[in-house]
Design a protein around this motif. Sequence first.
Motif, mmCIF file in Angstrom:
data_model
loop_
_atom_site.group_PDB
_atom_site.id
_atom_site.type_symbol
_atom_site.label_atom_id
_atom_site.label_comp_id
_atom_site.label_asym_id
_atom_site.label_seq_id
_atom_site.Cartn_x
_atom_site.Cartn_y
_atom_site.Cartn_z
ATOM 1 N N VAL A 35 -7.706 2.720 -2.376
ATOM 2 C CA VAL A 35 -6.319 2.738 -1.915
ATOM 3 C C VAL A 35 -5.374 2.705 -3.103
ATOM 4 C CG1 VAL A 35 -6.821 1.639 0.292
ATOM 5 C CG2 VAL A 35 -6.250 0.221 -1.672
ATOM 6 N N ILE A 73 0.851 -1.183 0.000
ATOM 7 C CA ILE A 73 0.000 0.000 0.000
ATOM 8 C C ILE A 73 0.889 1.236 0.000
ATOM 9 C CG2 ILE A 73 -1.861 1.220 1.186
ATOM 10 C CD1 ILE A 73 -2.643 -1.540 0.212
ATOM 11 N N ILE A 130 -3.178 7.537 0.833
ATOM 12 C CA ILE A 130 -4.406 6.753 0.862
ATOM 13 C C ILE A 130 -5.539 7.618 0.309
ATOM 14 C CG2 ILE A 130 -6.013 5.480 2.315
ATOM 15 C CD1 ILE A 130 -3.202 4.281 2.162
#
Length: 301
Positions: free
Chosen positions: A168, A99, A103
Amino acid sequence: MKLEEAFSLELRRLVSADDADRAFNKAINSKHMFKCPDPKCDAQVTCANLDKPRSFRKRDPYFIFVSEHIQGCPIGENIVHELRKSKKGMKDPEALSYINDDIIELDLSSGRRKVLKNDNEENEKPDSTSSKSKKQKSFDEDTDHKRSSRKRLSGLVEAFLAGEERFVETADGRIHLKELFIPISAKNDISLLPDEPKIYYGKAWINKIKNFYQVKFNSEMVCGELKCKPTFFIPASLIDDESNLVRTSRVDLDKLSSSKPAIPLNMFIFSPVPPVKSNKGKFINFLLTDITYIYFKHKKI
């Protein structure tokens, strides 16, 4: 640690991922028929993306271990050493590298996307240099906290369970949060799942076996004609009782595995590739490489 070569069980020799790609559908027919290059170790290796058409690949084929090494395997020991060394320098050991830092969330009230970035605030009131510095430092720390908490597996799971309409940014591009999650289900043939990091979840139990633990899911998955309940192990090397991860400490894992009746858990595991069928038997297994890649709850999903 990047694995440059693996031993092909079909060719009976060491090959690179490029070699495997060139030989696929000719001398090599399965992306799973590889093992650790150490002659004494049978740790299973998958050549991820090998069976995906070139035009659909986000990454070129690469080797990844999908089962444990034998004790004393120098390659396995080196992987553990590199993992521990990298953790010492990490600011947030629970952050998932897949990730990205930013965000993206969907702001339903305005229809706009908002990105949690460290941008300077506009229309800031005049202030002293030291005061600005303190404000900026506080803003930086708060932003870092928001980023890391959303990158943690626990944060992603809680957002998913809450039904948040979140997007995301991953290493492979922008996706909806729901696309990260795959249920443990007989409807899912693991051979058809993408070779991409996903969070798999379902009801599971923890069993203690000597000094390590087995996690067994209650639902089945399939691989061709094979249908069985997937499992994974929590090896002793991943359990650090000096860390602040209370729920995965040996004390807590002992309680969960020894309770009568057994405590059912809603288990989540972050895995770089789907679970695999063992080359040694009729089993479907995940490989857990980091203790922060599991998260579980006692409440119903």
